[in-house]
Design a protein around this motif. Structure first.
Motif, PDB file in Angstrom:
ATOM      1  N   LEU A 402       0.846  -1.202   0.000  1.00  8.84           N
ATOM      2  CA  LEU A 402       0.000   0.000   0.000  1.00  8.84           C
ATOM      3  C   LEU A 402       0.877   1.247   0.000  1.00  8.84           C
ATOM      4  O   LEU A 402       1.797   1.361   0.820  1.00  8.84           O
ATOM      5  N   PRO A 404       2.154   4.483   1.083  1.00 12.60           N
ATOM      6  CA  PRO A 404       1.964   5.125   2.393  1.00 12.60           C
ATOM      7  C   PRO A 404       1.276   6.488   2.310  1.00 12.60           C
ATOM      8  O   PRO A 404       0.789   7.007   3.314  1.00 12.60           O
ATOM      9  N   ARG A 405       1.243   7.072   1.135  1.00 11.09           N
ATOM     10  CA  ARG A 405       0.641   8.405   1.014  1.00 11.09           C
ATOM     11  C   ARG A 405      -0.793   8.355   0.488  1.00 11.09           C
ATOM     12  O   ARG A 405      -1.388   9.395   0.248  1.00 11.09           O
ATOM     13  N   ARG A 410      -8.338   5.835  -1.474  1.00 17.98           N
ATOM     14  CA  ARG A 410      -7.602   6.169  -2.690  1.00 17.98           C
ATOM     15  C   ARG A 410      -6.957   4.908  -3.289  1.00 17.98           C
ATOM     16  O   ARG A 410      -6.886   4.743  -4.505  1.00 17.98           O
ATOM     17  N   ASP A 414      -7.952   3.448  -6.989  1.00 19.49           N
ATOM     18  CA  ASP A 414      -6.948   3.588  -8.054  1.00 19.49           C
ATOM     19  C   ASP A 414      -7.300   2.804  -9.320  1.00 19.49           C
ATOM     20  O   ASP A 414      -7.342   3.374 -10.408  1.00 19.49           O
ATOM     21  N   PRO A 415      -7.605   1.492  -9.225  1.00 15.41           N
ATOM     22  CA  PRO A 415      -7.947   0.771 -10.453  1.00 15.41           C
ATOM     23  C   PRO A 415      -9.205   1.333 -11.120  1.00 15.41           C
ATOM     24  O   PRO A 415      -9.265   1.402 -12.353  1.00 15.41           O
ATOM     25  N   ARG A 429     -17.071   6.869  -4.791  1.00 11.87           N
ATOM     26  CA  ARG A 429     -17.162   6.678  -3.356  1.00 11.87           C
ATOM     27  C   ARG A 429     -18.096   5.512  -3.046  1.00 11.87           C
ATOM     28  O   ARG A 429     -17.775   4.632  -2.248  1.00 11.87           O
ATOM     29  N   THR A 430     -19.249   5.510  -3.719  1.00 13.17           N
ATOM     30  CA  THR A 430     -20.222   4.446  -3.478  1.00 13.17           C
ATOM     31  C   THR A 430     -19.596   3.087  -3.767  1.00 13.17           C
ATOM     32  O   THR A 430     -19.748   2.138  -2.999  1.00 13.17           O
ATOM     33  N   GLU A 433     -17.056   2.032  -1.208  1.00 14.63           N
ATOM     34  CA  GLU A 433     -17.678   1.607   0.047  1.00 14.63           C
ATOM     35  C   GLU A 433     -18.274   0.219  -0.100  1.00 14.63           C
ATOM     36  O   GLU A 433     -18.200  -0.605   0.812  1.00 14.63           O
ATOM     37  N   ARG A 437     -17.248  -3.054   2.023  1.00 15.97           N
ATOM     38  CA  ARG A 437     -18.190  -3.940   2.709  1.00 15.97           C
ATOM     39  C   ARG A 437     -18.015  -5.379   2.239  1.00 15.97           C
ATOM     40  O   ARG A 437     -18.085  -6.314   3.037  1.00 15.97           O
ATOM     41  N   VAL A 443     -16.484   0.716   6.778  1.00 12.30           N
ATOM     42  CA  VAL A 443     -16.444   1.827   5.828  1.00 12.30           C
ATOM     43  C   VAL A 443     -15.775   3.063   6.435  1.00 12.30           C
ATOM     44  O   VAL A 443     -15.121   3.835   5.747  1.00 12.30           O
ATOM     45  N   ASP A 447     -10.904   6.318   5.127  1.00 17.90           N
ATOM     46  CA  ASP A 447     -10.117   7.538   5.019  1.00 17.90           C
ATOM     47  C   ASP A 447      -8.843   7.498   5.832  1.00 17.90           C
ATOM     48  O   ASP A 447      -8.171   8.502   6.016  1.00 17.90           O
ATOM     49  N   PHE A 449      -4.912   6.254   6.625  1.00 18.50           N
ATOM     50  CA  PHE A 449      -3.690   5.906   5.895  1.00 18.50           C
ATOM     51  C   PHE A 449      -3.209   4.534   6.372  1.00 18.50           C
ATOM     52  O   PHE A 449      -3.546   4.118   7.477  1.00 18.50           O
ATOM     53  N   ARG A 465      -8.756  -3.871  -3.548  1.00 16.43           N
ATOM     54  CA  ARG A 465      -8.152  -3.271  -4.732  1.00 16.43           C
ATOM     55  C   ARG A 465      -8.044  -4.303  -5.857  1.00 16.43           C
ATOM     56  O   ARG A 465      -8.309  -4.003  -7.008  1.00 16.43           O
TER      57      ARG A 465
ATOM     58  N   ILE B   6     -23.467   7.523   1.967  1.00 14.21           N
ATOM     59  CA  ILE B   6     -23.157   8.293   0.767  1.00 14.21           C
ATOM     60  C   ILE B   6     -23.256   9.786   1.042  1.00 14.21           C
ATOM     61  O   ILE B   6     -22.439  10.585   0.599  1.00 14.21           O
ATOM     62  N   ARG B  12     -17.133  13.332   6.128  1.00 16.12           N
ATOM     63  CA  ARG B  12     -16.242  12.485   6.891  1.00 16.12           C
ATOM     64  C   ARG B  12     -14.824  12.535   6.314  1.00 16.12           C
ATOM     65  O   ARG B  12     -13.854  12.512   7.016  1.00 16.12           O
ATOM     66  N   ARG B  13     -14.795  12.616   4.980  1.00 17.36           N
ATOM     67  CA  ARG B  13     -13.486  12.652   4.364  1.00 17.36           C
ATOM     68  C   ARG B  13     -12.700  13.877   4.822  1.00 17.36           C
ATOM     69  O   ARG B  13     -11.560  13.780   5.199  1.00 17.36           O
ATOM     70  N   ALA B  16     -11.523  13.499   8.236  1.00 17.50           N
ATOM     71  CA  ALA B  16     -10.390  12.588   8.330  1.00 17.50           C
ATOM     72  C   ALA B  16      -9.116  13.285   7.868  1.00 17.50           C
ATOM     73  O   ALA B  16      -8.051  13.141   8.461  1.00 17.50           O
ATOM     74  N   GLY B 191       5.866  -3.248  -3.126  1.00 16.42           N
ATOM     75  CA  GLY B 191       4.592  -3.834  -3.505  1.00 16.42           C
ATOM     76  C   GLY B 191       3.625  -2.810  -4.070  1.00 16.42           C
ATOM     77  O   GLY B 191       2.930  -3.072  -5.041  1.00 16.42           O
ATOM     78  N   TYR B 192       3.608  -1.614  -3.486  1.00 14.37           N
ATOM     79  CA  TYR B 192       2.590  -0.663  -3.958  1.00 14.37           C
ATOM     80  C   TYR B 192       2.896  -0.125  -5.341  1.00 14.37           C
ATOM     81  O   TYR B 192       1.994   0.328  -6.040  1.00 14.37           O
ATOM     82  N   THR B 199      -2.924  -1.893 -11.673  1.00 18.55           N
ATOM     83  CA  THR B 199      -4.155  -1.150 -11.870  1.00 18.55           C
ATOM     84  C   THR B 199      -4.054  -0.250 -13.085  1.00 18.55           C
ATOM     85  O   THR B 199      -4.870   0.630 -13.277  1.00 18.55           O
ATOM     86  N   GLY B 200      -3.047  -0.461 -13.918  1.00 21.09           N
ATOM     87  CA  GLY B 200      -3.026   0.182 -15.220  1.00 21.09           C
ATOM     88  C   GLY B 200      -2.318   1.521 -15.284  1.00 21.09           C
ATOM     89  O   GLY B 200      -2.509   2.268 -16.226  1.00 21.09           O
ATOM     90  N   ASN B 201      -1.486   1.846 -14.291  1.00 26.29           N
ATOM     91  CA  ASN B 201      -0.740   3.102 -14.373  1.00 26.29           C
ATOM     92  C   ASN B 201       0.489   2.932 -15.266  1.00 26.29           C
ATOM     93  O   ASN B 201       1.185   1.922 -15.176  1.00 26.29           O
ATOM     94  N   ASN B 214       6.539  10.170  -2.553  1.00 22.99           N
ATOM     95  CA  ASN B 214       7.119   9.399  -1.454  1.00 22.99           C
ATOM     96  C   ASN B 214       8.558   9.785  -1.174  1.00 22.99           C
ATOM     97  O   ASN B 214       9.068   9.551  -0.093  1.00 22.99           O
TER      98      ASN B 214
END
Lengths: 564, 301, 337
Positions: A402, A404-405, A410, A414-415, A429-430, A433, A437, A443, A447, A449, A465, B6, B12-13, B16, B191-192, B199-201, B214
């Motif tokens: 993962l 770290p940032r 996120r 990503d995919p 977002r939906t 989540e 689940r 959930v 957010d 890290f 992911r 939703i 919340r974001r 956070a 790994g990341y 994931t296609g980057n 990083n």
């Protein structure tokens, strides 16, 4: 508790560490007693305080740690009150310790023979005249072939198993009364693991020594120990004989730990605690071939072989020929099937999975995925290929995999972002989540890290992911190797459920035969870059044909049979 | 269970994010609180920036104006730092010089960060020919004692401030390349990064969005430490007569101008510019160490 | 070992080629009239043309380069306008002065920095540790020419216990007969204690100046690597097998901790050779550094180029020595090469 025959008697031991966040109590008020000649297992998951206990007994806690309360009596001496110079005298002579990761446990730039001599001389067990002979003798006792030659070796020239033998020789050189073994076989291959454990048992028995075996592996402890102490969060939850622990575990935590330990004769659901909702795992109906591998080869140039030697050298000289990490693999993975790829370190299983993931180009051979030879597409351009979303991977180390940032959200998004599968931020977002689940990640943790998540939670993020794009094939590279058994049990069940609901195929790369038996339909056993055996999981594991497979199975710890 | 999250999500974001930010701030506060020296360094930094920005307007005398009636005066209420051989006010000259010294350091560090940092990332992440070429250039520069190379460059390119900036950037190039390269090549196998490929980057995207952020904290530490070195380097060059020319006020030159008077006891001509130089370098080194503690608590030394 | 040595010697070749190429670039390819540079500021147009011809600057670049390399291989670095001597001769006669000063400074700083770093790491958090950290940060912040001047002011002007900062020997003493070119060594060979004392008195202040400067990086890296090694697992094994504190610190930790220190010495030498120039200027030391500075002021270009090249080659040789000594300490290096 303390009897006349006990060698070590720990009473009310409490160990505290001073950290930035205040004082942390790593071990709380524990009692342990060890009789002469007894082998005691201390079992617990990470953070249980099992290693700290042993450091406290040896009085080698680091600067921040201190014994806050309790007494440690060893052979009539109060260790907790002993001065440092008394301790120096005891360590190595009366009580010794061996550690995990044997290569790091030896001084990298000192000959191993000299390291043994250092200990012998320190405790006046040898003078300058006979030190070398005694050191060689110590090497011979741990069954090292050609000990005179090995005396001059440096640790980097020896294998991991060999280094652990040296560490044992070092620990036993002065014939101590107590040996503490802290995860002595973690990180070693199963066959080496067995050899090392048997060596420890043989030597300690022969000399009538007492042993403390510290391990996370309940099976290992039960196989080799007379009595077992189970620790959780710094406290002892149960002490009993090995048979008792397996037959009638008294404490809930022990029961949970025991159930979660993979062993023959059980199903995946049996790993979970009783109260877990156990809906049966839907049976598998493997379909048409999804992935066909034919004659897969990966060669690496040997380091240190110059260009000239490559061009002009004799092509038959094995020192000049490229090294074949993977040597002509052929196998299939069906739709909806789960295939285990098993072997010890260096067998080429990770190289194989990297090639199948199209992160590494094969030297030769075909990788046919859903009718298309993806082996012919260079790894560099596969990132943009339309097949990319259909092959995904779960990595071994959830922390390392993962960024770290990136928050968990996120990372999972990503995919979806890259393949434009989401319409707008709300949809993204939906869907994240929903994925959270699906993999059982709360959930509200989305957010956070990575450093704010536990190992199991990070593993779930990695799985979410991987399945975000609804892949057909997921390569799982030792996905639970870095996890505690109780977490492993949950993650394995999750993986099985996901496969059933999403109709994916798995290629499960692992060194752990017990785990493979639980989750795989078919098993492929690899050694030295080649397949030595493949077949259905029951056939390979219960009726192995190849000698190597038999050896692997025989090397597994065999704890006393569990009561139902 | 399905509808509520939703709506609440964005709120919340942010909360956070705020939590993450405030935890970073708390960590910074912890580090500074545990190490008041870092706090002192930041005070010094503000002083330096203030002098660099407003120096010419706050000084009591014209830094270039000589006064033959008041040469070689010891520090007094009239001339806080005394006067030099030409009767110029040393305090004014020291303050005004801040801007030039800081400009040289900031420009050269920014230059080498951009060029060396990117070259290092490319070298570590892509490997192959990029790595070989960048590595060869860095090795060639490293084969020289760095200050000596800077002397050679300024002597050959011509005696100007621009060339001092350039020379300072060039001699720091290998350092930045090496750090960025090591960090990038370690992370190439992480790994990341592999997960980002899956994931296609594209590689370029990974280099810029995954590797660069990083590495950035580590580079920031390095920038602060090199700022000090850049100031020392520029002052050293002007001390031996390269780059900045008299009568421009600059710390290195001013120390050189006072060097001859030391043996006859006029200590103040060299002392004050020297102290200013020392404090500026000290300040950046302290901040670098402080940043290192924030960025990487394990590597604390 | 010979094979390792030869192998390592080969790897210096690219560095040498690089150094020669850069030095050629600096002389010939840069903007501005190179001939005018070499002829000096006072030259007439004819003199400039003559220099252009004699240096072959009217020829195409590849030919210029091959001529340049050919000149170098014959040891021809051109002539100095100020001294009128061949640059190589000038450098040769002045190098011992610089070398003696640099080595003296380095030895001084090693003698202080390594024990300081070790003690700081072993007694982490103690007074010594804080002192070490303070020295490490303050030391790198001191401009070396400024330290030198401060020392001169304190020890020469105020305390008057140090001789005038004017070269290797005061005017009334005579140099010992040349054997090594190092006055300290030569005066000992000649059993001339008076000269030895006089030399030492002159050497002390500039030597301390250089030592203060190089103290910081060495102490810092010693402390850091000692701390790192002390937290390694094999130290825990050594403790668990009852080895004494002394054995653990000296035989186990110190030797491992020396590896990064030896590597850092390369960087320290880079700093020292640069700082040397400044210190020589402050103390009027008749070494190669002050030679280059004098030439710079006189816009005499050939000595500056010769100096840069000579320092680079010297530095490559020093790095070679450092690398070989690293291999002596670390057996793992032999296996991978």
């Amino acid at each position: 508790m303390a009897s006349a025959s006990s060698l070590l008697d720990v009473q009310g031991l409490t160990v505290e560490f001073e950290t930035r966040r205040g004082v942390v109590r790593a071990v709380r008020n524990i009692d342990i007693s060890l009789a002469k000649g007894e082998t005691l297992g201390i079992v617990g998951e990470s953070g249980s305080g099992k290693s700290v206990t042993s450091y406290a007994v040896m009085r080698i806690l680091d600067r921040a740690g201190k014994i806050a309360a309790g007494s440690i009596r060893f052979a009539g001496i109060d260790l907790d009150k002993a001065s440092e110079s008394e301790m120096v005298d005891l360590r190595g002579r009366e009580m010794s310790m061996i550690f995990q990761n044997p290569r790091a446990a030896l001084n990298p730039i000192r000959r191993v023979g000299h390291q043994i001599e250092d200990v012998l001389r320190q405790h006046a067990q040898a003078g300058s005249g006979d030190a070398r002979d005694k050191a060689v003798d110590a090497l011979r006792q741990v069954k090292i072939a050609r000990p005179e030659e090995r005396y001059d070796a440096y640790p980097f020239e020896l294998s991991g198993g060999m280094c652990q033998r040296i560490v044992i020789a070092l620990a036993l050189a002065c014939r101590p009364k107590l040996l503490i073994a802290d995860e002595p076989t973690t990180g070693l291959d199963v066959t080496t693991q067995k050899a090392v454990m048997e060596l420890i048992v043989e030597l300690t028995r022969e000399r009538g020594m007492s042993t403390i075996l510290i391990t996370h592996d309940l099976g290992l402890a039960a196989t080799y120990c007379d009595r077992i102490v189970v620790m959780e969060k710094g406290a002892i939850v149960e002490t009993a004989t090995s048979e008792q622990i397996f037959a009638r575990p008294a404490h809930d935590y022990t029961r949970k730990l025991m159930r979660a330990t993979p062993r023959p004769g059980i199903g995946l659901r049996d790993l979970l605690p009783d109260d877990a909702t156990s809906t049966p795992i839907p049976p598998n109906a493997p379909g048409a071939p999804l992935l066909t591998v034919r004659g897969l080869v990966k060669e690496y140039e040997r380091p240190g072989v110059g260009v000239l030697a490559r061009v002009f050298g004799r092509r038959t000289d094995p020192a000049v020929l490229p090294f074949r990490a993977v040597d002509g693999l052929s196998f299939e993975v069906m739709r909806g099937e789960s295939v285990g790829l098993v072997g010890e370190s260096g067998c080429g299983k990770s190289t194989t999975s990297m090639m199948l993931m199209r992160l590494l180009d094969p030297t030769e051979g075909e990788i046919i995925f859903d009718g298309e030879n993806i082996g012919a597409i260079p790894a560099r351009s596969f990132a943009a290929d339309k097949l990319r979303p259909r092959i995904q991977m779960v990595f071994q180390d959830p922390t390392d995999s993962l960024n770290p940032r990136y928050t968990a959200f996120r990372a999972i998004a990503d995919p979806l972002l890259r393949f434009g599968a989401a319409s707008g931020a709300d949809d993204l977002r939906t869907r994240c989540e929903e994925l959270a689940r699906t993999v059982g990640l709360p959930v509200d943790l989305l957010d956070r890290f990575p450093h704010q998540l536990s190992g199991g939670q990070k593993a779930r993020v990695g799985i979410a992911r991987a399945i975000a794009l609804k892949p057909d094939l997921v390569v799982l590279d030792e996905p639970t190797a870095a996890l505690d058994v109780s977490v492993q049990a949950l993650v394995l069940n999750l993986l099985a459920d996901l496969k059933a609901t999403l109709g994916m195929s798995y290629l499960f790369v692992s060194h752990d035969l017990h785990v493979v038996r639980l989750i795989c339909d078919r098993v492929i056993v690899m050694k030295g870059g080649r397949i030595v055996e493949q077949g259905s999981a029951e056939d390979v594991l219960d009726r192995p044909q190849a000698d190597y497979t038999r050896e692997l199975i025989a090397a597994l710890p065999h704890p006393p049979a569990a009561a139902a | 269970m399905t509808a509520a999250p939703i709506i609440k999500a964005p709120q919340r974001r942010t909360s956070a994010r705020f939590a993450a930010l405030s935890s970073n701030l708390a960590h910074a506060r912890y580090v500074i609180g545990g190490n008041p020296v870092t706090g002192f360094a930041f005070l010094l930094l503000f002083l330096l920036i203030f002098c660099a920005l407003f120096g010419p307007w706050i000084v009591p005398y014209d830094p270039l104006a000589s006064d033959t009636s008041a040469t070689l005066q010891a520090p007094s209420w009239k001339h806080w730092f005394g006067t030099d051989q030409l009767g110029r006010d040393i305090f004014s000259r020291v303050v005004v010089a801040t801007r030039l010294d800081m400009t040289i350091a900031v420009t050269s560090v920014a230059l080498v960060f951009a060029v060396g940092g990117l070259a290092g990332i490319a070298s570590g992440f892509f490997g192959g020919w990029t790595d070989r070429i960048v590595g060869r250039i860095a090795d060639t520069i490293m084969a020289f004692p760095l200050f000596v190379l800077a002397m050679g460059i300024v002597a050959a390119l011509g005696n100007t401030v621009t060339n001092i900036v350039l020379a300072t950037a060039i001699i720091n190039f290998p350092l930045y390349v090496r750090i960025a390269r090591t960090e990038a090549s370690v992370r190439r196998e992480a790994g990341y990064v592999m997960a980002a490929r899956l994931t296609g980057n594209s590689d370029l995207r990974i280099a810029l969005t995954t590797i660069l952020p990083n590495i950035l904290p580590i580079m920031m530490v390095q920038m602060s430490l090199t700022m000090g070195y850049a100031i020392l380097n520029a002052a050293g060059l002007s001390f031996i007569g390269l780059g900045v020319r008299p009568p421009t006020p600059e710390w290195g030159i001013m120390v050189a101008e006072g060097a001859g008077s030391i043996i006859s006891g006029e200590w103040w001509i060299a002392l004050f510019p020297g102290l200013a130089l020392m404090l500026a370098v000290f300040c950046f080194n302290l901040i670098g160490d402080g940043l290192r503690d924030i960025v990487d608590p394990q590597r604390r030394t | 070992m010979l094979k390792v040595f030869l192998g390592r010697l080969m790897t210096t070749i690219p560095a040498l080629i690089g150094v020669v190429a850069v030095s050629f670039l600096l002389t010939r390819v840069l903007p501005g009239d190179t001939a005018a540079y070499f002829a000096g500021p006072a030259a007439t147009p004819q003199a400039v043309e003559e220099v252009r011809k004699s240096l072959g600057l009217d020829r195409p670049l590849p030919e210029q380069f091959s001529r340049y390399v050919a000149d170098l291989s014959r040891g021809n670095l051109g002539n100095s306008l100020t001294t009128g001597q061949p640059v190589l001769e000038d450098l040769k006669s002045r190098l011992p002065a610089s070398a003696e000063l640099t080595l003296f400074g380095l030895v001084l700083s090693l003698l202080v920095a390594i024990p300081l770093g070790i003690t700081a790491a072993v007694k982490q958090g103690s007074f010594i540790d804080h002192a070490c950290r303070a020295v490490a940060t303050a030391g790198v912040s001191l401009p070396v020419f400024f330290t030198g001047l401060l020392l001169v002011y304190v020890f020469y002007f105020i305390l008057q216990i140090s001789p005038a900062p004017l070269g290797r020997l005061d005017v009334f003493a005579s140099a010992p007969p040349t054997v090594t070119g190092f006055y300290l060594v030569d005066s000992l060979i000649a059993r001339d204690m008076q000269t030895f004392k006089a030399t030492l008195a002159q050497l002390l202040l500039p030597g301390i100046t250089l030592a203060i400067f190089s103290l910081a990086p060495i102490a810092r890296i010693t402390r850091a690597s000692m701390l790192a090694v002390l937290s390694m697992e094999f130290i825990r094994t050594a403790r668990a097998s009852g080895l004494g504190k002394r054995t653990i610190i000296m035989t186990y930790a110190f030797r491992n901790a020396m590896l990064p220190v030896v590597t850092t010495l390369g960087m320290v030498f880079s700093f020292l050779l640069g700082a040397n120039v400044l210190v020589e200027k402050v103390f009027a030391w008749p070494g190669v550094g002050s030679y280059a500075v004098e030439a710079l002021i006189a816009s005499d270009f050939a000595p500056v180029q010769g100096f840069v090249l000579a320092m680079a080659i010297l530095y490559i040789v020093l790095n070679l020595i450092i690398d070989l000594s690293y291999r002596l300490i670390d057996p793992r290096m032999g296996a991978t090469s």
